[in-house]
Design a protein around this motif. Structure first.
Motif, PDB file in Angstrom:
ATOM      1  N   ARG A   5     -20.656  -6.655  25.368  1.00 41.37           N
ATOM      2  CA  ARG A   5     -21.321  -7.847  25.889  1.00 41.37           C
ATOM      3  C   ARG A   5     -20.260  -8.925  26.117  1.00 41.37           C
ATOM      4  O   ARG A   5     -19.590  -9.362  25.185  1.00 41.37           O
ATOM      5  N   TYR A   6     -20.131  -9.346  27.365  1.00 45.58           N
ATOM      6  CA  TYR A   6     -19.000 -10.191  27.761  1.00 45.58           C
ATOM      7  C   TYR A   6     -19.430 -11.581  28.190  1.00 45.58           C
ATOM      8  O   TYR A   6     -20.437 -11.765  28.886  1.00 45.58           O
ATOM      9  N   GLY A   7     -18.617 -12.566  27.777  1.00 44.06           N
ATOM     10  CA  GLY A   7     -18.806 -13.931  28.241  1.00 44.06           C
ATOM     11  C   GLY A   7     -17.459 -14.569  28.526  1.00 44.06           C
ATOM     12  O   GLY A   7     -16.418 -14.100  28.051  1.00 44.06           O
ATOM     13  N   ILE A   8     -17.459 -15.639  29.288  1.00 42.45           N
ATOM     14  CA  ILE A   8     -16.216 -16.317  29.638  1.00 42.45           C
ATOM     15  C   ILE A   8     -16.348 -17.816  29.444  1.00 42.45           C
ATOM     16  O   ILE A   8     -17.402 -18.402  29.721  1.00 42.45           O
ATOM     17  N   ILE A   9     -15.279 -18.431  28.955  1.00 40.95           N
ATOM     18  CA  ILE A   9     -15.196 -19.877  28.793  1.00 40.95           C
ATOM     19  C   ILE A   9     -14.173 -20.378  29.804  1.00 40.95           C
ATOM     20  O   ILE A   9     -12.977 -20.124  29.674  1.00 40.95           O
ATOM     21  N   TYR A  58     -19.426 -24.137  25.097  1.00 36.25           N
ATOM     22  CA  TYR A  58     -19.083 -22.771  24.689  1.00 36.25           C
ATOM     23  C   TYR A  58     -19.575 -22.448  23.286  1.00 36.25           C
ATOM     24  O   TYR A  58     -19.862 -21.282  22.971  1.00 36.25           O
ATOM     25  N   LYS A  59     -19.707 -23.460  22.437  1.00 36.68           N
ATOM     26  CA  LYS A  59     -20.229 -23.202  21.090  1.00 36.68           C
ATOM     27  C   LYS A  59     -21.679 -22.744  21.151  1.00 36.68           C
ATOM     28  O   LYS A  59     -22.096 -21.854  20.401  1.00 36.68           O
ATOM     29  N   GLU A  60     -22.446 -23.343  22.044  1.00 36.47           N
ATOM     30  CA  GLU A  60     -23.834 -22.923  22.238  1.00 36.47           C
ATOM     31  C   GLU A  60     -23.880 -21.497  22.787  1.00 36.47           C
ATOM     32  O   GLU A  60     -24.683 -20.671  22.329  1.00 36.47           O
ATOM     33  N   MET A  61     -23.033 -21.181  23.745  1.00 38.73           N
ATOM     34  CA  MET A  61     -22.988 -19.824  24.295  1.00 38.73           C
ATOM     35  C   MET A  61     -22.658 -18.802  23.204  1.00 38.73           C
ATOM     36  O   MET A  61     -23.314 -17.759  23.102  1.00 38.73           O
ATOM     37  N   LEU A  62     -21.667 -19.103  22.400  1.00 35.94           N
ATOM     38  CA  LEU A  62     -21.271 -18.174  21.338  1.00 35.94           C
ATOM     39  C   LEU A  62     -22.393 -18.001  20.316  1.00 35.94           C
ATOM     40  O   LEU A  62     -22.607 -16.904  19.783  1.00 35.94           O
ATOM     41  N   ARG A  63     -23.109 -19.068  20.050  1.00 36.27           N
ATOM     42  CA  ARG A  63     -24.198 -19.013  19.066  1.00 36.27           C
ATOM     43  C   ARG A  63     -25.398 -18.234  19.592  1.00 36.27           C
ATOM     44  O   ARG A  63     -26.039 -17.468  18.850  1.00 36.27           O
ATOM     45  N   GLU A  64     -25.695 -18.386  20.872  1.00 35.07           N
ATOM     46  CA  GLU A  64     -26.927 -17.833  21.427  1.00 35.07           C
ATOM     47  C   GLU A  64     -26.806 -16.399  21.928  1.00 35.07           C
ATOM     48  O   GLU A  64     -27.778 -15.642  21.880  1.00 35.07           O
ATOM     49  N   GLU A  65     -25.625 -15.980  22.408  1.00 33.68           N
ATOM     50  CA  GLU A  65     -25.531 -14.741  23.171  1.00 33.68           C
ATOM     51  C   GLU A  65     -25.018 -13.523  22.404  1.00 33.68           C
ATOM     52  O   GLU A  65     -25.076 -12.404  22.914  1.00 33.68           O
ATOM     53  N   LYS A  66     -24.493 -13.699  21.192  1.00 27.88           N
ATOM     54  CA  LYS A  66     -24.022 -12.566  20.376  1.00 27.88           C
ATOM     55  C   LYS A  66     -23.103 -11.640  21.186  1.00 27.88           C
ATOM     56  O   LYS A  66     -23.362 -10.451  21.375  1.00 27.88           O
ATOM     57  N   LEU A  67     -22.020 -12.202  21.648  1.00 30.16           N
ATOM     58  CA  LEU A  67     -21.096 -11.489  22.523  1.00 30.16           C
ATOM     59  C   LEU A  67     -20.117 -10.624  21.738  1.00 30.16           C
ATOM     60  O   LEU A  67     -19.850 -10.868  20.560  1.00 30.16           O
ATOM     61  N   ASP A  68     -19.574  -9.624  22.420  1.00 30.49           N
ATOM     62  CA  ASP A  68     -18.547  -8.760  21.837  1.00 30.49           C
ATOM     63  C   ASP A  68     -17.139  -9.145  22.301  1.00 30.49           C
ATOM     64  O   ASP A  68     -16.166  -8.974  21.571  1.00 30.49           O
ATOM     65  N   LEU A  69     -17.030  -9.632  23.529  1.00 31.24           N
ATOM     66  CA  LEU A  69     -15.735  -9.918  24.152  1.00 31.24           C
ATOM     67  C   LEU A  69     -15.842 -11.210  24.951  1.00 31.24           C
ATOM     68  O   LEU A  69     -16.788 -11.387  25.726  1.00 31.24           O
ATOM     69  N   VAL A  70     -14.871 -12.085  24.742  1.00 32.88           N
ATOM     70  CA  VAL A  70     -14.874 -13.382  25.428  1.00 32.88           C
ATOM     71  C   VAL A  70     -13.507 -13.635  26.043  1.00 32.88           C
ATOM     72  O   VAL A  70     -12.470 -13.431  25.396  1.00 32.88           O
ATOM     73  N   SER A  71     -13.499 -14.083  27.291  1.00 30.56           N
ATOM     74  CA  SER A  71     -12.282 -14.582  27.922  1.00 30.56           C
ATOM     75  C   SER A  71     -12.233 -16.096  27.775  1.00 30.56           C
ATOM     76  O   SER A  71     -13.258 -16.772  27.904  1.00 30.56           O
ATOM     77  N   ALA A  86     -14.446 -18.420  19.181  1.00 30.62           N
ATOM     78  CA  ALA A  86     -14.925 -17.097  19.597  1.00 30.62           C
ATOM     79  C   ALA A  86     -14.620 -16.040  18.543  1.00 30.62           C
ATOM     80  O   ALA A  86     -15.449 -15.163  18.275  1.00 30.62           O
ATOM     81  N   LEU A  87     -13.446 -16.099  17.942  1.00 24.62           N
ATOM     82  CA  LEU A  87     -13.104 -15.163  16.866  1.00 24.62           C
ATOM     83  C   LEU A  87     -14.037 -15.359  15.676  1.00 24.62           C
ATOM     84  O   LEU A  87     -14.497 -14.379  15.066  1.00 24.62           O
ATOM     85  N   GLN A  88     -14.341 -16.604  15.361  1.00 22.70           N
ATOM     86  CA  GLN A  88     -15.259 -16.884  14.254  1.00 22.70           C
ATOM     87  C   GLN A  88     -16.675 -16.432  14.569  1.00 22.70           C
ATOM     88  O   GLN A  88     -17.467 -16.196  13.645  1.00 22.70           O
ATOM     89  N   ALA A  89     -16.966 -16.292  15.854  1.00 23.76           N
ATOM     90  CA  ALA A  89     -18.279 -15.783  16.272  1.00 23.76           C
ATOM     91  C   ALA A  89     -18.283 -14.267  16.383  1.00 23.76           C
ATOM     92  O   ALA A  89     -19.193 -13.681  16.969  1.00 23.76           O
ATOM     93  N   ASP A  90     -17.252 -13.620  15.841  1.00 20.23           N
ATOM     94  CA  ASP A  90     -17.161 -12.152  15.772  1.00 20.23           C
ATOM     95  C   ASP A  90     -16.922 -11.522  17.142  1.00 20.23           C
ATOM     96  O   ASP A  90     -17.418 -10.427  17.429  1.00 20.23           O
TER      97      ASP A  90
END
Length: 349
Positions: A5-9, A58-71, A86-90
């Motif tokens: 699951r991917y997201g980008i900042i 981006y903090k809201e995105m990390l909290r809501e989306e449970k991502l695996d990989l972030v750019s 992002a690292l702290q969000a696993d």
């Protein structure tokens, strides 16, 4: 296995042109969310790449989306806090170059990675080119002999990326072409040479084109802060006796833009110019010049992003590790300090 699951900042040029464009074609990745502080840019990227969720925080995105990989493809000063969050969000993180503004900030990113147990790769795209991989293999085979001197540079005739944006604001960028362009070729030169230990640096910077005459016509913004250099030159000494001569500019009165790496070895010399690798040797008193026939390069970032997802899947170390970026940032910071002091400075690793 389930897709990552991917997201980008950050959905600017590198965010869309490199990260989103590459990960959208990656079979191991599902695009879930995009984030940019400018809502219109986030929504435009979401529409372009058919992503359902668009955020401005981006903090809201990390909290809501449970991502695996972030750019992380933001202005430089956001790299460290966004990567750490992002690292702290696993999440595994693919952070654009330069890793951050200072060696200390890069070390804080490494500490967050180690605590999270996730992976962190820096977007040093030149390492993934065919010319860099060929040159590194050629050096590692001993074909150059002892490398005793190197040169690298990237000089533009006209290419200042706007005025008043984050590129020309030192607090946000960390500097001008030395950190923007130099990070690429200082890195790839050291990468090919096997990262010898730097001990001193001498640098000088110049700001001669801040009046607006040399701006990239495609850049936005022609008023505002311009407190960075537009030309930097320098000289680095290494513990093994090797030296590196470097030059980087956004604007210079030269014939045309060019980039290069040159390695001087006791058995042969190697030159990389605009992606072409040339070898210079001598055999029984006769000069031998040859050019490597390399495969064409793929789309910007494609090999890099495929490599990273493979590293995640197979639990392997990525090619572009943040530990090496600490060394590169130590060199860049030392060059800036030398320019300020008008004297050679020691590099303490």
């Amino acid at each position: 296995m389930a897709k990552l699951r991917y997201g980008i900042i950050g959905t600017g040029g590198a965010g869309q042109g490199k990260h989103l464009a590459s990960y959208a074609q990656n079979p191991d990745v599902e695009l879930i969310a995009v984030c940019d502080i400018i809502a219109a840019k986030a929504n435009q990227a979401a529409d372009r790449f058919n992503v359902e969720a668009a955020y401005t925080d981006y903090k809201e995105m990390l909290r809501e989306e449970k991502l695996d990989l972030v750019s992380v493809a933001t202005p430089n000063h956001v790299h460290a806090p966004a990567t750490i969050a992002a690292l702290q969000a696993d999440c595994h993180v693919h952070c654009e170059k330069p890793a951050s503004l200072t060696p200390a900030l890069v070390r804080s990113m490494i500490a967050a990675r180690d605590k999270s147990g996730k992976k962190l790769m820096i977007g040093l795209n030149n390492r993934f080119t065919n010319w860099a991989q060929f040159s590194k293999a050629f050096v590692e085979a001993g074909s150059l002999g002892e490398i005793y001197h190197a040169k690298c540079g990237w000089k533009r005739r006209r290419g200042i990326p706007g005025k008043g944006g984050w590129f020309t604001t030192k607090a946000q960028s960390g500097g001008g072409p030395l950190i923007d362009l130099g990070v690429h070729f200082i890195d790839v030169s050291n990468y090919i040479m096997g990262f010898p230990k730097p001990v001193t640096a001498s640098g000088q910077t110049y700001s001669k084109f801040a009046d607006g005459q040399a701006f990239n016509p495609k850049a936005s913004g022609y008023t505002g802060t311009y407190d960075v250099e537009d030309l930097a030159v320098g000289f680095v000494r290494y513990e093994n006796g090797c030296t590196l001569d470097l030059e980087f500019s956004w604007a210079s009165n030269i014939e045309s833009e060019y980039s290069y790496v040159e390695l001087y070895g006791t058995k042969a010399g190697l030159k990389i110019e605009r992606g072409q690798v040339s070898i210079f040797q001598d055999f029984n008193g006769t000069s031998l010049d040859s050019k490597a026939k390399l495969k064409p390069e793929g789309p910007w970032g494609m090999a890099e992003c495929l490599h990273y997802t493979e590293c995640i899947r197979k639990n392997q170390e990525p090619i572009a590790r943040p530990e090496e970026c600490v060394l590169i940032m130590e060199i860049i910071n030392a060059l800036y300090k030398s320019a300020e002091k008008n004297a050679e400075v020691k590099i303490k690793l």
